[in-house]
Design a protein around this motif. Structure first.
Motif, PDB file in Angstrom:
ATOM      1  N   ILE A  13       5.459   3.755   3.560  1.00  0.00           N
ATOM      2  CA  ILE A  13       4.885   4.509   4.680  1.00  0.00           C
ATOM      3  C   ILE A  13       3.361   4.444   4.655  1.00  0.00           C
ATOM      4  O   ILE A  13       2.711   4.270   5.688  1.00  0.00           O
ATOM      5  CB  ILE A  13       5.376   5.970   4.655  1.00  0.00           C
ATOM      6  N   LEU A  14       2.780   4.597   3.467  1.00  0.00           N
ATOM      7  CA  LEU A  14       1.325   4.576   3.327  1.00  0.00           C
ATOM      8  C   LEU A  14       0.753   3.163   3.271  1.00  0.00           C
ATOM      9  O   LEU A  14      -0.464   3.003   3.146  1.00  0.00           O
ATOM     10  CB  LEU A  14       0.909   5.348   2.069  1.00  0.00           C
ATOM     11  N   PHE A  15       1.620   2.170   3.346  1.00  0.00           N
ATOM     12  CA  PHE A  15       1.210   0.765   3.344  1.00  0.00           C
ATOM     13  C   PHE A  15       0.374   0.443   2.098  1.00  0.00           C
ATOM     14  O   PHE A  15      -0.748  -0.066   2.166  1.00  0.00           O
ATOM     15  CB  PHE A  15       0.405   0.446   4.610  1.00  0.00           C
ATOM     16  N   GLU A  16       0.945   0.705   0.913  1.00  0.00           N
ATOM     17  CA  GLU A  16       0.221   0.557  -0.351  1.00  0.00           C
ATOM     18  C   GLU A  16       0.512  -0.762  -1.069  1.00  0.00           C
ATOM     19  O   GLU A  16      -0.355  -1.300  -1.756  1.00  0.00           O
ATOM     20  CB  GLU A  16       0.576   1.716  -1.295  1.00  0.00           C
ATOM     21  N   GLN A  17       1.733  -1.291  -0.924  1.00  0.00           N
ATOM     22  CA  GLN A  17       2.151  -2.414  -1.759  1.00  0.00           C
ATOM     23  C   GLN A  17       1.251  -3.638  -1.670  1.00  0.00           C
ATOM     24  O   GLN A  17       0.928  -4.236  -2.706  1.00  0.00           O
ATOM     25  CB  GLN A  17       3.595  -2.809  -1.440  1.00  0.00           C
ATOM     26  N   PRO A  18       0.801  -4.065  -0.466  1.00  0.00           N
ATOM     27  CA  PRO A  18      -0.051  -5.268  -0.415  1.00  0.00           C
ATOM     28  C   PRO A  18      -1.372  -5.115  -1.161  1.00  0.00           C
ATOM     29  O   PRO A  18      -2.054  -6.114  -1.414  1.00  0.00           O
ATOM     30  CB  PRO A  18      -0.287  -5.460   1.090  1.00  0.00           C
ATOM     31  N   PHE A  19      -1.754  -3.882  -1.514  1.00  0.00           N
ATOM     32  CA  PHE A  19      -3.040  -3.652  -2.159  1.00  0.00           C
ATOM     33  C   PHE A  19      -2.910  -3.369  -3.654  1.00  0.00           C
ATOM     34  O   PHE A  19      -3.906  -3.120  -4.327  1.00  0.00           O
ATOM     35  CB  PHE A  19      -3.743  -2.474  -1.469  1.00  0.00           C
ATOM     36  N   ILE A  20      -1.685  -3.400  -4.172  1.00  0.00           N
ATOM     37  CA  ILE A  20      -1.486  -3.200  -5.606  1.00  0.00           C
ATOM     38  C   ILE A  20      -1.879  -4.491  -6.325  1.00  0.00           C
ATOM     39  O   ILE A  20      -1.314  -5.557  -6.070  1.00  0.00           O
ATOM     40  CB  ILE A  20      -0.023  -2.833  -5.920  1.00  0.00           C
ATOM     41  N   TYR A  21      -2.848  -4.400  -7.220  1.00  0.00           N
ATOM     42  CA  TYR A  21      -3.421  -5.595  -7.852  1.00  0.00           C
ATOM     43  C   TYR A  21      -2.372  -6.390  -8.617  1.00  0.00           C
ATOM     44  O   TYR A  21      -2.316  -7.623  -8.504  1.00  0.00           O
ATOM     45  CB  TYR A  21      -4.556  -5.166  -8.795  1.00  0.00           C
ATOM     46  N   GLU A  22      -1.548  -5.711  -9.399  1.00  0.00           N
ATOM     47  CA  GLU A  22      -0.535  -6.399 -10.209  1.00  0.00           C
ATOM     48  C   GLU A  22       0.462  -7.131  -9.319  1.00  0.00           C
ATOM     49  O   GLU A  22       0.860  -8.264  -9.608  1.00  0.00           O
ATOM     50  CB  GLU A  22       0.194  -5.408 -11.121  1.00  0.00           C
ATOM     51  N   LEU A  60       2.924  -6.407  10.503  1.00  0.00           N
ATOM     52  CA  LEU A  60       3.858  -6.336  11.632  1.00  0.00           C
ATOM     53  C   LEU A  60       5.173  -5.672  11.221  1.00  0.00           C
ATOM     54  O   LEU A  60       5.737  -4.857  11.982  1.00  0.00           O
ATOM     55  CB  LEU A  60       4.126  -7.737  12.185  1.00  0.00           C
ATOM     56  N   TYR A  61       5.641  -6.012  10.025  1.00  0.00           N
ATOM     57  CA  TYR A  61       6.873  -5.418   9.518  1.00  0.00           C
ATOM     58  C   TYR A  61       6.704  -3.911   9.338  1.00  0.00           C
ATOM     59  O   TYR A  61       7.577  -3.111   9.724  1.00  0.00           O
ATOM     60  CB  TYR A  61       7.246  -6.087   8.198  1.00  0.00           C
ATOM     61  N   HIS A  62       5.575  -3.511   8.777  1.00  0.00           N
ATOM     62  CA  HIS A  62       5.293  -2.091   8.551  1.00  0.00           C
ATOM     63  C   HIS A  62       5.205  -1.330   9.872  1.00  0.00           C
ATOM     64  O   HIS A  62       5.807  -0.260  10.037  1.00  0.00           O
ATOM     65  CB  HIS A  62       3.980  -1.959   7.766  1.00  0.00           C
ATOM     66  N   TYR A  63       4.448  -1.896  10.828  1.00  0.00           N
ATOM     67  CA  TYR A  63       4.273  -1.205  12.099  1.00  0.00           C
ATOM     68  C   TYR A  63       5.584  -1.140  12.880  1.00  0.00           C
ATOM     69  O   TYR A  63       5.922  -0.102  13.474  1.00  0.00           O
ATOM     70  CB  TYR A  63       3.208  -1.910  12.938  1.00  0.00           C
ATOM     71  N   TYR A 101      -4.678  -1.126  14.502  1.00  0.00           N
ATOM     72  CA  TYR A 101      -5.262  -2.371  13.987  1.00  0.00           C
ATOM     73  C   TYR A 101      -6.749  -2.174  13.714  1.00  0.00           C
ATOM     74  O   TYR A 101      -7.262  -2.596  12.670  1.00  0.00           O
ATOM     75  CB  TYR A 101      -5.054  -3.496  15.005  1.00  0.00           C
ATOM     76  N   VAL A 102      -7.447  -1.529  14.659  1.00  0.00           N
ATOM     77  CA  VAL A 102      -8.893  -1.340  14.525  1.00  0.00           C
ATOM     78  C   VAL A 102      -9.229  -0.322  13.447  1.00  0.00           C
ATOM     79  O   VAL A 102     -10.166  -0.511  12.650  1.00  0.00           O
ATOM     80  CB  VAL A 102      -9.501  -0.908  15.882  1.00  0.00           C
ATOM     81  N   LEU A 103      -8.441   0.765  13.375  1.00  0.00           N
ATOM     82  CA  LEU A 103      -8.779   1.866  12.470  1.00  0.00           C
ATOM     83  C   LEU A 103      -8.154   1.732  11.083  1.00  0.00           C
ATOM     84  O   LEU A 103      -8.689   2.275  10.115  1.00  0.00           O
ATOM     85  CB  LEU A 103      -8.330   3.194  13.104  1.00  0.00           C
ATOM     86  N   LEU A 104      -7.028   1.011  10.968  1.00  0.00           N
ATOM     87  CA  LEU A 104      -6.324   0.970   9.689  1.00  0.00           C
ATOM     88  C   LEU A 104      -6.169  -0.446   9.129  1.00  0.00           C
ATOM     89  O   LEU A 104      -6.707  -0.758   8.064  1.00  0.00           O
ATOM     90  CB  LEU A 104      -4.938   1.607   9.838  1.00  0.00           C
ATOM     91  N   TYR A 105      -5.462  -1.297   9.853  1.00  0.00           N
ATOM     92  CA  TYR A 105      -5.076  -2.585   9.281  1.00  0.00           C
ATOM     93  C   TYR A 105      -6.259  -3.515   9.029  1.00  0.00           C
ATOM     94  O   TYR A 105      -6.389  -4.084   7.935  1.00  0.00           O
ATOM     95  CB  TYR A 105      -4.052  -3.272  10.183  1.00  0.00           C
ATOM     96  N   ARG A 106      -7.126  -3.677  10.039  1.00  0.00           N
ATOM     97  CA  ARG A 106      -8.246  -4.598   9.867  1.00  0.00           C
ATOM     98  C   ARG A 106      -9.233  -4.130   8.796  1.00  0.00           C
ATOM     99  O   ARG A 106      -9.638  -4.934   7.938  1.00  0.00           O
ATOM    100  CB  ARG A 106      -8.969  -4.795  11.212  1.00  0.00           C
TER     101      ARG A 106
END
Length: 240
Positions: A13-22, A60-63, A101-106
């Protein structure tokens, strides 16, 4: 299990996984190795593009998942179902993507994902260089390779090696090192006049090459080869 599932749901929900370094490091390594199996010359820059493309697929999958969940909640609250309500959910979902897209994803892509991706790539390339350097250090020198093959050639009574381009070309196919360097070492091995001009600094390098080959032959438990190498070392030390 419930706690683990809740944590994964929260992360989604918080869209965290793509930003986990490991996770990003593992995804990079797997993607790169997968494509290297298909294309030997696959560069890390191509893997970088693949991961960036994967990021926007995750977006896209998340949204789409968020819109689907919100739409089901909205339709569930209504007492009756109407096709116009479903069309309304789709239209609102499409219109809301631009501000998200403007406020979160980009911003998340440029300020969080890309810096971590570049760091992961730098670490991966550093590990690759360390591994390559370690392999290079453990490999025999060009002189050591020539000495070892000469011993095997003589013990097997093949007697193929000569101070020629033909022999250097053969060793190039076997060892994949500089043909010019191989030819120089063959000249030094076979030509007495070359050995008489050896400088003191180079004598130290030659002694080290002999030590490398001694270690290989002893590990192979090949006493005949060790004896032949000793005789060769004497010729090097007494070129007159």
């Amino acid at each position: 299990m419930i706690r683990f599932s809740f944590r994964r749901l929260k992360s989604f929900i918080l869209f965290e996984q793509p930003f986990i370094y490991e996770y990003l490091a593992i995804h990079l390594r797997r993607t790169h190795e997968q494509h290297k199996e298909r294309f030997d010359s696959w560069p890390i820059a191509a893997t970088r593009r693949k991961l960036i493309n994967d990021f926007w697929f995750w977006v896209l999958y998340h949204y789409a998942a968020l819109v689907a969940v919100c739409g089901m909640v909205f339709l569930g609250v209504l007492a009756t179902f109407n096709l116009s309500y479903l069309l309304l959910v789709l239209v609102v979902g499409i219109l809301l993507y631009l501000p998200l897209y403007v406020l979160l994803y980009r911003p998340a892509f440029t300020s969080d994902f890309l810096p971590k991706l570049e760091t992961v790539i730098a670490e991966f390339e550093g590990n690759q260089r360390i591994w390559a350097e370690k392999c290079k250090q453990e490999q025999l020198s060009t002189r050591g390779l020539v000495l070892l093959y000469y011993i095997l050639d003589k013990c097997a009574e093949i007697n193929y090696l000569t101070p020629s381009d033909k022999s250097a070309s053969l060793l190039l196919k076997i060892f994949g090192v500089s043909q010019k360097g191989l030819k120089n070492e063959l000249d030094l091995l076979f030509k007495k006049e070359k050995r008489t001009k050896i400088e003191k600094r180079k004598q130290t390098e030659i002694a080290k090459s002999f030590e490398e080959v001694y270690a290989i032959l002893e590990e192979m438990q090949f006493p005949r080869g060790v004896q032949m190498l000793k005789e060769m070392e004497i010729r090097f030390n007494r070129p007159e």
